[in-house]
Design an enzyme around this catalytic site. Structure first.
Site, short mmCIF file in Angstrom:
data_model
loop_
_atom_site.label_atom_id
_atom_site.label_comp_id
_atom_site.label_asym_id
_atom_site.label_seq_id
_atom_site.Cartn_x
_atom_site.Cartn_y
_atom_site.Cartn_z
N LYS A 220 0.82 -1.21 0.00
CA LYS A 220 0.00 0.00 0.00
C LYS A 220 0.86 1.26 0.00
O LYS A 220 0.36 2.35 -0.29
CB LYS A 220 -0.96 0.01 1.19
CG LYS A 220 -0.32 0.14 2.55
CD LYS A 220 -1.36 0.09 3.66
CE LYS A 220 -0.75 0.22 5.04
NZ LYS A 220 -0.12 1.51 5.29
N ASP A 221 2.17 1.13 0.29
CA ASP A 221 3.07 2.28 0.30
C ASP A 221 3.82 2.45 -1.02
O ASP A 221 4.57 3.41 -1.18
CB ASP A 221 4.11 2.14 1.43
CG ASP A 221 3.49 2.24 2.80
OD1 ASP A 221 2.38 2.80 2.92
OD2 ASP A 221 4.11 1.74 3.77
N ARG B 223 -8.27 8.01 2.08
CA ARG B 223 -9.24 6.95 1.79
C ARG B 223 -10.13 6.67 3.00
O ARG B 223 -11.36 6.62 2.88
CB ARG B 223 -8.49 5.67 1.38
CG ARG B 223 -9.39 4.43 1.26
CD ARG B 223 -8.55 3.18 1.10
NE ARG B 223 -7.66 2.97 2.24
CZ ARG B 223 -8.01 2.36 3.36
NH1 ARG B 223 -9.24 1.91 3.51
NH2 ARG B 223 -7.14 2.20 4.35
N ARG B 224 -9.51 6.51 4.16
CA ARG B 224 -10.31 6.26 5.36
C ARG B 224 -11.11 7.50 5.75
O ARG B 224 -12.26 7.40 6.17
CB ARG B 224 -9.40 5.86 6.52
CG ARG B 224 -8.69 4.51 6.33
CD ARG B 224 -7.84 4.17 7.54
NE ARG B 224 -7.07 2.95 7.34
CZ ARG B 224 -5.77 2.84 7.56
NH1 ARG B 224 -5.09 3.91 7.98
NH2 ARG B 224 -5.14 1.70 7.38
N ARG C 44 -0.36 10.73 12.16
CA ARG C 44 0.88 10.22 11.59
C ARG C 44 1.69 9.53 12.68
O ARG C 44 1.39 9.59 13.86
CB ARG C 44 1.70 11.36 10.99
CG ARG C 44 1.09 12.05 9.77
CD ARG C 44 1.20 11.22 8.50
NE ARG C 44 2.54 10.67 8.34
CZ ARG C 44 3.61 11.35 7.91
NH1 ARG C 44 3.49 12.63 7.62
NH2 ARG C 44 4.78 10.77 7.79
N ARG D 284 0.89 5.91 17.27
CA ARG D 284 -0.55 6.14 17.10
C ARG D 284 -1.33 5.55 18.28
O ARG D 284 -2.27 6.18 18.77
CB ARG D 284 -1.02 5.53 15.77
CG ARG D 284 -0.33 6.17 14.57
CD ARG D 284 -0.85 5.61 13.27
NE ARG D 284 0.07 5.90 12.17
CZ ARG D 284 -0.20 5.70 10.89
NH1 ARG D 284 -1.36 5.20 10.53
NH2 ARG D 284 0.69 5.99 9.96
N CYS E 223 -1.44 9.43 -2.69
CA CYS E 223 -1.93 9.90 -1.39
C CYS E 223 -2.87 11.08 -1.53
O CYS E 223 -3.63 11.40 -0.60
CB CYS E 223 -0.76 10.28 -0.50
SG CYS E 223 -0.05 8.88 0.36
#
Length: 329
Positions: A102-103, A150-151, A168, A174, A261
């Protein structure tokens, strides 16, 4: 298993192509706990497959790891997590890099190739909260932290009464911010929590209908120089065809939509027998307009399915949303 310092500037002697010429292999990795877990996972697999190889890890701090006070979309995107690793490979300081798919940008720099995509871990998003059992229980004004557009747009679409804020940092950072009370809940990738032995922190796993996953989420990719065909042949043993086909379809869709992104989109493919089903969406930044569609076909046509789904989304209004975002697919 050794981890070398990111400050090591030793240049490797190029490995000559051939069936049995590889004796040393260095993996470039970010130095976060999750990235190192991923690199060590591949390191162990390679050590088991090729016991004659000396496999080590070159730990590095990337630009994406250093700049934590701004959303990724504003500082250059997730490619900031892989650029330094690619430089290390180009300079001969490492042979491969292990990435969360995903990165990985939708278009690789010239001269690089994805040699393998491993079996996919849980691709879904995870709801993490110390006080609430599910998203629907959060009261109006509750702060929810997440790192991705997206979220954010999916949350805004379903729960407009919540306050969605950027979050971040690595997984541990987090979770610490959640535990300090800065957020009522946070959304993380389930795969990362499970790989770090933190599955117990998952309050609820969000279904794809609740939060469509990111393109490539949960899958690990191995990148190397495209010219290293001898290495690519050996790394193929780590490739999982089912996961690779799903990720290929997702990335083809995102690539056609100029996904990055800065683009609020999601894509998730599943396999049932030889049939691949791909679901994707594009939304505006407020989550007020969302175009979603689904397409299925033979797994052998994974790339075509991805492109075709993107064309469907564009024809149904995604083109206008992307144009307003300044994105030209």
């Amino acid at each position: 298993m050794p981890v070398a310092s990111g400050h090591c500037r030793r240049h490797l002697v190029p490995l000559a192509p051939g069936e049995n010429t590889i004796s040393e292999l260095i993996i470039a990795s970010r130095e976060s706990q999750l990235a190192l877990w991923q690199a060590r996972h591949v390191q162990a697999q390679l050590a088991a497959l090729y016991p004659d190889w000396q496999v080590s890890i070159l730990g590095m701090t990337t630009t994406g790891d250093q700049i934590l006070d701004a959303p990724l979309a504003k500082i250059g995107g997730k490619g900031l997590f892989v650029k330094e690793l690619e430089v290390a490979m180009a300079e001969g300081r490492a042979h491969i890099a292990v990435h969360s798919m995903k990165d990985v940008p939708m278009v690789l720099p010239e001269g690089f190739a994805l040699a393998a995509i491993g079996p996919r871990e849980d691709p879904r998003d995870a709801f993490v909260s110390n006080d609430y059992a599910r998203l629907s229980e959060l009261p109006a004004g509750a702060r929810v932290g997440t790192s991705s557009l997206r979220r954010q747009v999916q949350l805004k679409a379903r729960f407009p009464h919540l306050v969605i804020e950027p979050l971040r940092g690595n997984v541990q950072t987090r979770l610490r911010k959640l535990d300090e009370g800065q957020y009522a809940a946070i959304i993380l990738a389930a795969a990362g929590l499970k790989r770090l032995g933190l599955a117990h922190r998952i309050t609820a796993v969000l279904t794809p209908e609740e939060s469509l996953p990111a393109v490539g989420q949960g899958a690990l990719g191995i990148e190397c120089l495209a010219a290293r065909t001898d290495l690519i042949e050996r790394l193929e043993a780590l490739n999982d065809p089912a996961s690779a086909a799903c990720v290929q379809a997702e990335r083809a869709m995102s690539r056609r939509l100029a996904g990055s992104c800065q683009t609020p989109l999601g894509g998730y493919a599943t396999l049932s027998g030889d049939t691949l089903t791909l679901t994707g969406f594009v939304a505006d930044l407020q989550g007020q307009r969302m175009v979603q569609d689904r397409l299925l076909g033979p797994v052998a046509d994974a790339e075509r399915i991805g492109v075709a789904l993107a064309e469907n989304l564009l024809s149904r209004g995604a083109d206008r949303i992307l144009a307003e975002l300044g994105v030209l697919p």
